[in-house]
Scaffold this motif. Structure first.
Motif, PDB file in Angstrom:
ATOM      1  N   SER A   1       9.023 -17.527  11.726  1.00  0.00           N
ATOM      2  CA  SER A   1       7.950 -18.511  11.602  1.00  0.00           C
ATOM      3  C   SER A   1       7.257 -18.361  10.247  1.00  0.00           C
ATOM      4  N   PRO A   2       6.690 -19.421   9.709  1.00  0.00           N
ATOM      5  CA  PRO A   2       5.991 -19.329   8.416  1.00  0.00           C
ATOM      6  C   PRO A   2       4.917 -18.252   8.401  1.00  0.00           C
ATOM      7  N   GLN A   3       4.194 -18.093   9.515  1.00  0.00           N
ATOM      8  CA  GLN A   3       3.131 -17.095   9.573  1.00  0.00           C
ATOM      9  C   GLN A   3       3.686 -15.679   9.467  1.00  0.00           C
ATOM     10  N   SER A   4       4.738 -15.379  10.228  1.00  0.00           N
ATOM     11  CA  SER A   4       5.315 -14.034  10.198  1.00  0.00           C
ATOM     12  C   SER A   4       5.914 -13.718   8.830  1.00  0.00           C
ATOM     13  N   LEU A   5       6.606 -14.673   8.242  1.00  0.00           N
ATOM     14  CA  LEU A   5       7.211 -14.462   6.923  1.00  0.00           C
ATOM     15  C   LEU A   5       6.147 -14.243   5.859  1.00  0.00           C
ATOM     16  N   ALA A   6       5.045 -14.995   5.956  1.00  0.00           N
ATOM     17  CA  ALA A   6       3.964 -14.863   4.973  1.00  0.00           C
ATOM     18  C   ALA A   6       3.295 -13.493   5.073  1.00  0.00           C
ATOM     19  N   ILE A   7       3.066 -13.011   6.283  1.00  0.00           N
ATOM     20  CA  ILE A   7       2.455 -11.686   6.467  1.00  0.00           C
ATOM     21  C   ILE A   7       3.374 -10.604   5.923  1.00  0.00           C
ATOM     22  N   ASN A   8       4.660 -10.738   6.196  1.00  0.00           N
ATOM     23  CA  ASN A   8       5.644  -9.752   5.756  1.00  0.00           C
ATOM     24  C   ASN A   8       5.670  -9.626   4.242  1.00  0.00           C
ATOM     25  N   LYS A   9       5.737 -10.753   3.572  1.00  0.00           N
ATOM     26  CA  LYS A   9       5.785 -10.740   2.111  1.00  0.00           C
ATOM     27  C   LYS A   9       4.426 -10.426   1.521  1.00  0.00           C
ATOM     28  N   GLY A  10       3.374 -10.973   2.121  1.00  0.00           N
ATOM     29  CA  GLY A  10       2.033 -10.803   1.573  1.00  0.00           C
ATOM     30  C   GLY A  10       1.563  -9.373   1.530  1.00  0.00           C
ATOM     31  N   SER A  11       2.020  -8.547   2.471  1.00  0.00           N
ATOM     32  CA  SER A  11       1.585  -7.150   2.488  1.00  0.00           C
ATOM     33  C   SER A  11       1.994  -6.425   1.208  1.00  0.00           C
ATOM     34  N   TYR A  12       3.128  -6.786   0.642  1.00  0.00           N
ATOM     35  CA  TYR A  12       3.566  -6.146  -0.600  1.00  0.00           C
ATOM     36  C   TYR A  12       2.691  -6.568  -1.780  1.00  0.00           C
ATOM     37  N   LEU A  13       2.408  -7.860  -1.873  1.00  0.00           N
ATOM     38  CA  LEU A  13       1.661  -8.359  -3.029  1.00  0.00           C
ATOM     39  C   LEU A  13       0.157  -8.120  -2.901  1.00  0.00           C
ATOM     40  N   GLU A  14      -0.374  -8.263  -1.702  1.00  0.00           N
ATOM     41  CA  GLU A  14      -1.818  -8.138  -1.518  1.00  0.00           C
ATOM     42  C   GLU A  14      -2.273  -6.688  -1.402  1.00  0.00           C
ATOM     43  N   LEU A  15      -1.405  -5.804  -0.891  1.00  0.00           N
ATOM     44  CA  LEU A  15      -1.816  -4.424  -0.638  1.00  0.00           C
ATOM     45  C   LEU A  15      -1.075  -3.424  -1.530  1.00  0.00           C
ATOM     46  N   PHE A  16       0.216  -3.310  -1.358  1.00  0.00           N
ATOM     47  CA  PHE A  16       0.971  -2.301  -2.098  1.00  0.00           C
ATOM     48  C   PHE A  16       0.837  -2.449  -3.608  1.00  0.00           C
ATOM     49  N   ASN A  17       0.862  -3.661  -4.095  1.00  0.00           N
ATOM     50  CA  ASN A  17       0.856  -3.879  -5.546  1.00  0.00           C
ATOM     51  C   ASN A  17      -0.423  -3.385  -6.206  1.00  0.00           C
ATOM     52  N   ARG A  18      -1.508  -3.256  -5.440  1.00  0.00           N
ATOM     53  CA  ARG A  18      -2.803  -2.812  -5.985  1.00  0.00           C
ATOM     54  C   ARG A  18      -2.965  -1.298  -5.975  1.00  0.00           C
ATOM     55  N   ALA A  19      -2.027  -0.597  -5.359  1.00  0.00           N
ATOM     56  CA  ALA A  19      -2.191   0.845  -5.174  1.00  0.00           C
ATOM     57  C   ALA A  19      -2.128   1.602  -6.494  1.00  0.00           C
ATOM     58  N   GLY A  20      -3.050   2.557  -6.654  1.00  0.00           N
ATOM     59  CA  GLY A  20      -3.070   3.401  -7.850  1.00  0.00           C
ATOM     60  C   GLY A  20      -4.172   3.025  -8.815  1.00  0.00           C
ATOM     61  N   SER A  21      -4.507   3.956  -9.684  1.00  0.00           N
ATOM     62  CA  SER A  21      -5.515   3.724 -10.716  1.00  0.00           C
ATOM     63  C   SER A  21      -4.961   2.761 -11.772  1.00  0.00           C
ATOM     64  N   PRO A  22      -5.815   2.267 -12.691  1.00  0.00           N
ATOM     65  CA  PRO A  22      -5.336   1.331 -13.708  1.00  0.00           C
ATOM     66  C   PRO A  22      -4.163   1.845 -14.540  1.00  0.00           C
ATOM     67  N   ASP A  23      -4.029   3.161 -14.682  1.00  0.00           N
ATOM     68  CA  ASP A  23      -2.912   3.682 -15.468  1.00  0.00           C
ATOM     69  C   ASP A  23      -1.810   4.277 -14.575  1.00  0.00           C
ATOM     70  N   ASN A  24      -1.858   3.969 -13.279  1.00  0.00           N
ATOM     71  CA  ASN A  24      -0.828   4.438 -12.351  1.00  0.00           C
ATOM     72  C   ASN A  24      -0.280   3.223 -11.600  1.00  0.00           C
ATOM     73  N   PHE A  25       1.002   2.951 -11.772  1.00  0.00           N
ATOM     74  CA  PHE A  25       1.611   1.752 -11.204  1.00  0.00           C
ATOM     75  C   PHE A  25       2.577   2.082 -10.060  1.00  0.00           C
ATOM     76  N   ALA A  26       2.221   3.103  -9.272  1.00  0.00           N
ATOM     77  CA  ALA A  26       3.078   3.495  -8.149  1.00  0.00           C
ATOM     78  C   ALA A  26       3.270   2.339  -7.166  1.00  0.00           C
ATOM     79  N   GLY A  27       2.193   1.625  -6.890  1.00  0.00           N
ATOM     80  CA  GLY A  27       2.288   0.505  -5.964  1.00  0.00           C
ATOM     81  C   GLY A  27       3.145  -0.622  -6.508  1.00  0.00           C
ATOM     82  N   ALA A  28       2.906  -1.003  -7.753  1.00  0.00           N
ATOM     83  CA  ALA A  28       3.686  -2.079  -8.361  1.00  0.00           C
ATOM     84  C   ALA A  28       5.155  -1.686  -8.493  1.00  0.00           C
ATOM     85  N   TYR A  29       5.404  -0.385  -8.719  1.00  0.00           N
ATOM     86  CA  TYR A  29       6.796   0.074  -8.817  1.00  0.00           C
ATOM     87  C   TYR A  29       7.496  -0.078  -7.475  1.00  0.00           C
ATOM     88  N   LEU A  30       6.819   0.294  -6.385  1.00  0.00           N
ATOM     89  CA  LEU A  30       7.414   0.118  -5.062  1.00  0.00           C
ATOM     90  C   LEU A  30       7.743  -1.363  -4.823  1.00  0.00           C
TER      91      LEU A  30
END
Length: 282
Positions: free
Chosen positions: A194-223
């Motif tokens: 469903s559109p809702q399930s797919l959006a949650i699945n993908k959104g967790s990477y961009l909305e949460l994981f991608n922000r992880a780490g200090s400004p000079d640490n890109f561990a989240g964006a690397y994942l």
């Protein structure tokens, strides 16, 4: 140089028009793992796909996929282990699959070969559709440094972000467990796509994981980049192995992969997405 650029642009436009004239229909079907290996971040209960009702549903689902008439079926199996997948499929076509599995693989791994969606759904559909081969598309030579992301958030004192992640994982686990206990197999597959399930699945990477780490640490964006890379490589195999005569193909992958690949298909004029709900519910 200017004339060369104009020539290249013209060629690209021409190629785009050609690809756009007869796009292949691509049925992208995301699923949970029927054998439930517990390898995902979200841990859920096991759905008994071998019970009578799910088995009857699988017959109906694969009848509908046969009616879709796929020329190729792609599954989440390592692309460089295609020969092993071929052997398994040939055993399945010959009606000797269970005996072959029990004779070749240790008891502790047989649950995967007997229950996984590759064998329960894709092999069944492939046999009904008269396909000589099931195609492997998985690429696993990427990283998923979840522990590094956790450490990066701790070092950056991102307690709020950590709480958001934990809350999301707990909510998804509770919701999926409830659905696994109450929904039919067909309903589960439709829900995962469903559109809702797919959006949650993908959104967790961009909305949460991608922000992880200090400004000079890109561990989240690397994942996140590694997750994109794995899915891009997988989709590249679909592109490379789909011949001009393959007017319909099925791609069966975990729902997390489907959430990513959907974007790729929508940006590729060689393909036209077919929605699972339009095929499975016939």
């Amino acid at each position: 140089m200017k004339h060369l650029l104009l020539l290249i642009s013209g060629l690209l436009l021409g190629l785009g028009a050609t690809a756009q004239s007869k796009p292949a229909e691509l049925l992208l079907l995301g699923t949970f793992h029927f054998h439930n290996p517990g390898a995902d971040i979200v841990k859920t209960k096991t759905f008994d796909v071998m019970a009578a009702k799910p088995q009857a549903e699988l017959e109906a689902i694969t009848d509908n996929i046969k009616a879709f008439q796929p020329k190729k079926i792609f599954v989440e199996w390592s692309y460089d282990a295609q020969p092993e997948l071929d052997e398994l499929y040939q055993a399945y076509l010959g009606g000797k699959f269970e005996g072959y599995v029990k004779g070749k693989y240790p008891a502790k791994s047989q649950n995967f070969y007997l229950r996984n969606e590759i064998f329960q759904l894709a092999f069944r559909a492939g046999k009904k559709a008269g396909l000589p081969r099931i195609h492997a598309l998985d690429y696993t030579r990427t990283a998923f440094p979840f522990d590094s992301v956790q450490k990066a958030m701790q070092a950056a004192r991102q307690e709020d972000l950590q709480k958001q992640m934990n809350d999301l994982f707990q909510a998804i686990t509770a919701e999926q467990n409830q659905k696994l206990e109450t929904l039919t197999l067909t309903q589960l597959l439709l829900d995962f796509n469903s559109p809702q399930s797919l959006a949650i699945n993908k959104g967790s990477y961009l909305e949460l994981f991608n922000r992880a780490g200090s400004p000079d640490n890109f561990a989240g964006a690397y994942l996140v980049s590694e997750w994109y890379r794995r899915n891009l490589y997988m989709y590249a195999l679909v592109q490379k192995l789909t011949a001009p005569t393959d007017d319909r193909v099925l791609v069966l992958v975990g729902a997390g992969h489907a959430a990513m690949m959907r974007e790729f298909v929508q940006s590729d004029k060689r393909f036209k997405l077919r929605e699972p709900k339009d095929v499975l519910k016939k």
